[in-house]
Structures are given as structure tokens and as C-alpha cells.
Write a protein that holds these residues in place. Structure first.
Motif, PDB file in Angstrom:
ATOM      1  N   ALA A  11       0.829  -1.207   0.000  1.00 14.95           N
ATOM      2  CA  ALA A  11       0.000   0.000   0.000  1.00 14.95           C
ATOM      3  C   ALA A  11       0.862   1.256   0.000  1.00 14.95           C
ATOM      4  O   ALA A  11       0.590   2.221  -0.736  1.00 14.95           O
ATOM      5  CB  ALA A  11      -0.932  -0.023   1.206  1.00 14.95           C
ATOM      6  N   ALA A  12       1.923   1.259   0.813  1.00 13.44           N
ATOM      7  CA  ALA A  12       2.815   2.422   0.859  1.00 13.44           C
ATOM      8  C   ALA A  12       3.540   2.619  -0.466  1.00 13.44           C
ATOM      9  O   ALA A  12       3.693   3.753  -0.949  1.00 13.44           O
ATOM     10  CB  ALA A  12       3.825   2.258   1.997  1.00 13.44           C
ATOM     11  N   THR A  13       3.973   1.517  -1.071  1.00 13.57           N
ATOM     12  CA  THR A  13       4.670   1.603  -2.356  1.00 13.57           C
ATOM     13  C   THR A  13       3.756   2.150  -3.437  1.00 13.57           C
ATOM     14  O   THR A  13       4.158   2.994  -4.250  1.00 13.57           O
ATOM     15  CB  THR A  13       5.197   0.225  -2.765  1.00 13.57           C
ATOM     16  N   LEU A  14       2.519   1.668  -3.474  1.00 14.16           N
ATOM     17  CA  LEU A  14       1.560   2.156  -4.459  1.00 14.16           C
ATOM     18  C   LEU A  14       1.270   3.637  -4.259  1.00 14.16           C
ATOM     19  O   LEU A  14       1.160   4.395  -5.234  1.00 14.16           O
ATOM     20  CB  LEU A  14       0.267   1.345  -4.368  1.00 14.16           C
ATOM     21  N   LEU A  15       1.157   4.050  -3.006  1.00 13.75           N
ATOM     22  CA  LEU A  15       0.877   5.458  -2.723  1.00 13.75           C
ATOM     23  C   LEU A  15       2.017   6.351  -3.188  1.00 13.75           C
ATOM     24  O   LEU A  15       1.801   7.357  -3.883  1.00 13.75           O
ATOM     25  CB  LEU A  15       0.626   5.638  -1.222  1.00 13.75           C
ATOM     26  N   VAL A  16       3.248   5.971  -2.836  1.00 22.73           N
ATOM     27  CA  VAL A  16       4.405   6.784  -3.209  1.00 22.73           C
ATOM     28  C   VAL A  16       4.589   6.797  -4.730  1.00 22.73           C
ATOM     29  O   VAL A  16       4.818   7.858  -5.335  1.00 22.73           O
ATOM     30  CB  VAL A  16       5.669   6.259  -2.511  1.00 22.73           C
TER      31      VAL A  16
END
Length: 314
Positions: A13-18
Motif C-alpha cells: 500500500a505504501a509503495t503504491l501510494l508513493v
């Protein structure tokens, strides 16, 4: 296992957001105007321009545009293409099959040819080993677009064995059209897997328990299969998984070179036309696939060797 998968889900989720933010920001500062592409080079009346600006929220600040897109994406709505005026989800679905088939085809080539050549070099020291080492050293340094040019020139233009452009129609014709792109995509990865296989198998053959098994008269082929190759499977599978993940990104270059209607080629064309929704949607799909493949590689390593604990150093 559950705790590890939970951490990886949070990381995903963090990777997709960034990544989505970086891509969105990069498109916003890139030269060009999506309205120019939409108008096809024609001058639009001010009323029409205003309608398009309001429809696609082009007059909103950057952070507002990004927040609106992110909120819709969380609900499964990737937006509408500003160029084709179709749902991004439908556009991605219509092209995903080509990219998936290309990557699977290239993966089969990498696993079969890479392990075979590496095993051959490990078991045949001397001239065979030297030939494999030299050829893989050359192949691993060849980028996919150079391999594509060479393959097109030799097998499509020179020998006329295989087609060079397009997706083809039907199963057999589709495989023929994917053959050269798959080999171009798999060339350097195959060489890397072959070199790791050679080193790992040779290291296992020199271990004490393998030499003991050979001295006891166990057939050499059985020793190689049950002990050397099986114990060498972890570094081989790890590298193979990493190369598959890298091919997700490199597929764009190959698809453009061979005129394939896949996600990678469409991502490039959408970026050139500043089709924000399409670029963002495809980027999310590719990043998700990349992270999922890496997760499967980690889980597969624990299956091959239960001594490895997920999320911890062995």
C-alpha cells in the motif's frame, strides 16, 4: 506467515501510494498539454475548452487532482482516458493479456535455457564451461532493445522465419508473434540465471556430503538431481523471480520495438499524450505485480528451505 504477509500488504500500500504520487507529479510538470492531444492539433472554441477542463478537473490544483484520483482508485474507479474517452480499467484489461503472455513466455525461456546452460557448464568443465561463461557474459550485457534489433534483423528480415510486428491472431499465430519479443526480453535474464546456476551447482558438487554420495556408488545423475541441483534451487529461484519482476518493467521496451499492443507500449504512448488516468492506472498495475512477484519469491524460498524465516535474516 500471517504477520509477514500483513507487513508486505502494508508495504504494498505504501509503495503504491508513493509511486502513484511520483508518477502524477512527474506528469504534471512534464511539457505539453493533454488538451492539445485531445483536440488533435485543432483550435477549440473557448466553450469547448472550458467543458473539457471542468470534465477532467484540469483547473484544480495538483494536490486536489491527485486526491480526487486516489479516492476514486481506492473504490476501483481508475477514471476515463482523456484521449480515447473510455474507462481505464477496460483499456488495461484489453491489453493485459499480451503483456502477461509475453512475460510468461520469457519466463519459461529463462527457466529452461538458463538452468540448462548453467547445469551444462557446471558439469562439463573445460571448453564447454568456457563457451557458456563467455556467451553469458556477452548476453547479460545486451539490453532488450539491442536484442530486439538483432533478432528482427536476423530472424524476421534475413531468414524470414518469424514475424516481427503485431500480436497475430489465434493461439499459434500469437505464439509466433511473441517468440522474438520473448527471446529479446529473456536474453540477459537467461544469461544471469545460467551463471548463477553454474556457480551454485558447482559449489554444491564440492560439498562433503555430495562427494560422499558419489564415493558410495550412487549414480551421478541422481546425486546431481537430488543433492546438488535441489540445494542450489534457492539462489536460482530467487534470481529467476527477481528477473521476472524486472521483466515487468522491461516489457515496455520490447513491446514498442515489436509493435505489440500490451500494457508497456500503451504506457509509453499514454505518457507522451499526457493521458493522466491511463498512466496512473497502468503504473499501479505494474507496481502491484512487481511487489507481488517479489513476495511470492520470498514465500517460495521458505518452501524450498524451511530453515529460512520470512522477514528475518537466515
Amino acid at each position: 506467515m500471517i504477520a509477514y504477509l500483513t507487513r508486505r500488504a502494508v508495504m504494498l500500500a505504501a509503495t503504491l501510494l508513493v509511486s502513484s504520487f511520483v508518477v502524477f507529479a512527474g506528469l504534471s510538470v512534464a511539457p505539453g498539454n493533454p488538451l492539445a492531444t485531445l483536440a488533435g492539433g485543432r483550435s477549440l472554441p473557448p466553450e469547448s475548452v472550458q467543458v473539457l477542463v471542468e470534465r477532467y478537473h484540469l483547473d484544480e490544483p495538483f494536490l486536489v487532482q491527485y486526491a480526487m484520483w486516489l479516492g476514486n482508485a481506492v473504490r476501483g474507479d481508475l477514471g476515463v482516458s482523456i484521449v480515447l474517452r473510455q474507462d481505464v480499467s477496460d483499456l488495461i484489461a484489453s491489453r493485459a493479456g499480451t503483456t502477461v503472455a509475453l512475460i510468461l513466455y520469457a519466463t519459461v525461456i529463462v527457466l529452461i535455457a538458463g538452468v540448462a546452460f548453467g547445469l551444462l557448464a557446471a558439469l562439463r568443465p573445460g571448453i564447454v564451461d568456457s563457451l557458456v561463461v563467455v556467451s553469458t557474459a556477452v548476453a547479460v550485457a545486451i539490453p532488450p532493445f539491442v536484442a530486439a534489433i538483432v533478432l528482427i534483423g536476423v530472424f524476421a528480415v534475413g531468414l524470414r522465419w518469424l514475424p516481427a510486428l503485431g500480436n497475430g491472431s489465434g493461439l499459434w499465430d500469437g505464439l509466433r508473434h511473441l517468440t522474438l519479443p520473448a527471446f529479446a526480453l529473456a536474453a540477459s535474464a537467461t544469461a544471469a540465471v545460467a551463471r548463477v546456476t553454474r556457480t551454485s551447482v558447482r559449489e554444491q558438487l564440492n560439498r562433503e556430503h555430495v562427494q560422499t554420495a558419489i564415493s558410495r556408488g550412487i549414480p551421478y545423475a541422481a546425486v546431481v538431481r537430488r543433492h546438488a541441483l535441489r540445494n542450489a534451487a534457492i539462489p536460482i529461484s530467487t534470481l529467476a523471480g527477481m528477473t521476472v519482476a524486472s521483466m515487468i518493467a522491461l516489457a515496455a521496451v520490447v513491446e514498442r520495438a515489436f509493435g505489440l499492443n500490451g500494457l508497456g507500449a500503451y504506457l509509453v504512448s499514454a505518457a507522451l499524450s499526457k493521458d493522466f488516468a491511463v498512466v496512473q492506472g497502468i503504473s499501479l498495475v505494474l507496481v502491484t505485480a512487481f511487489v507481488l512477484v517479489n513476495t511470492l519469491v520470498d514465500v517460495g524460498a521458505t518452501v524450498l528451505d524451511p530453515r529460512i524465516q520470512l522477514g528475518r535474516r537466515p
